[in-house]
Scaffold this motif. Sequence first.
Motif, short mmCIF file in Angstrom:
data_model
loop_
_atom_site.label_atom_id
_atom_site.label_comp_id
_atom_site.label_asym_id
_atom_site.label_seq_id
_atom_site.Cartn_x
_atom_site.Cartn_y
_atom_site.Cartn_z
N PHE A 30 0.81 -1.22 0.00
CA PHE A 30 0.00 0.00 0.00
C PHE A 30 0.84 1.27 0.00
N SER A 89 0.94 1.48 -3.70
CA SER A 89 -0.42 1.73 -4.18
C SER A 89 -0.76 3.22 -4.11
N THR A 90 -0.23 3.90 -3.12
CA THR A 90 -0.48 5.33 -2.97
C THR A 90 0.02 6.13 -4.16
N CYS A 95 -8.14 -3.76 0.85
CA CYS A 95 -7.74 -2.39 0.52
C CYS A 95 -8.72 -1.33 1.00
N VAL A 144 -7.32 2.48 1.36
CA VAL A 144 -7.78 3.36 0.29
C VAL A 144 -8.58 4.54 0.85
N MET A 193 -6.09 7.04 1.75
CA MET A 193 -5.60 7.69 0.52
C MET A 193 -6.60 8.74 0.04
N TYR A 248 -7.13 1.43 -10.96
CA TYR A 248 -6.24 2.59 -10.95
C TYR A 248 -5.71 2.93 -12.34
N MET A 262 -9.00 7.28 -5.95
CA MET A 262 -9.14 6.91 -4.55
C MET A 262 -10.55 7.21 -4.03
N VAL A 277 0.52 3.71 3.55
CA VAL A 277 -0.12 4.87 2.91
C VAL A 277 0.37 6.17 3.54
N ALA A 331 3.87 7.08 2.54
CA ALA A 331 3.92 7.55 1.15
C ALA A 331 3.36 8.96 1.01
N VAL A 332 2.22 9.21 1.65
CA VAL A 332 1.54 10.50 1.49
C VAL A 332 2.30 11.64 2.16
N LYS A 344 6.39 12.29 -0.87
CA LYS A 344 5.51 12.70 -1.98
C LYS A 344 6.28 12.88 -3.28
#
Length: 298
Positions: free
Chosen positions: A51, A54-55, A87, A91, A94, A193, A215, A251, A254-255, A259
């Motif tokens: 994930f 996935s982000t 997910c 998600v 996200m 996606y 998302m 997630v 990643a966020v 970035k």
Amino acid sequence: MSATAIIITLIVIINVIFAFRFVFDVIKHKEEIRKEPGNGFMLAISSTVIFFFSTFGVSDFAISSIFYRKTKLVTDKKLPGTLNTQCVIPVAVMALAFITVINVDILTLAVCIIAQIIGAYIGPRFVVKLSPTVIRRFIGAGLVIATFFILAGKFGLIPSGGTATGLTGSKLVIAAVCLFIYGALNNIGIGSYALTMVTVYALGLNPAIAFPIMMGAATFSVPIGSMQFIKYGEYSRKITLFTSTFGVIGVLVAVYLVKGLDVSMLQWIVAAILLYSGVSMLIAEFRKKEEHLQEATA
């Protein structure tokens, strides 16, 4: 209350409903969960990694399909349900992150979300009736399709997008039809996606708009379909339990921390893996078909 605030509130509500349904099912089947395959440490690491990527738009459906089949963590029959249920919570995180930071026309976002919800709601009642052979063929085809979109983007064969933040008229209708189909495809293990991203590009939207739409649509449609899989018991409770916790960690990392990650090289690697896995899965299925035909005529 603004339209964006309403959507965020609805995201929270529908995912809380899913969480209650899932927790109730886990409590009810806690003895069965202990018997399910999978090492806790391995599932924690894999959930975080899956994930995290996935982000950035790297399909968790595709990566999970390969990993779970290779490690024999899930039967082919339960794979579509697992891909969806695992997910839901990641998600949702996200969606909340991207909707609040990327500017998108609220009508476009709402139409896409509603269309994918309808597709996702209709899909599961047919998917649970499919044979493992049919499911494997759909997943194999989905992996090849995902590879095509990745490579098409790398070679400039698909539009690179425009600057619009919303759609109107026929373009909005086209987007709605496409998202309806993608919602249904989610239920047979084909992630939306890559398909959503190329649709956004083709319709002239700013490429960044793909993320809140992907998302946002998924965080409404996937819980709807996933609750149907929970109802039928066609999913791995153990995997979903781990991804609902450790997937969220991936997630958030990643966020909020990376970035600016350059995923260009990663896309080439993922494309190679997806193509190999999808083609090999389809070849294996057609070989089985030929063997069965030869046995029948022998």
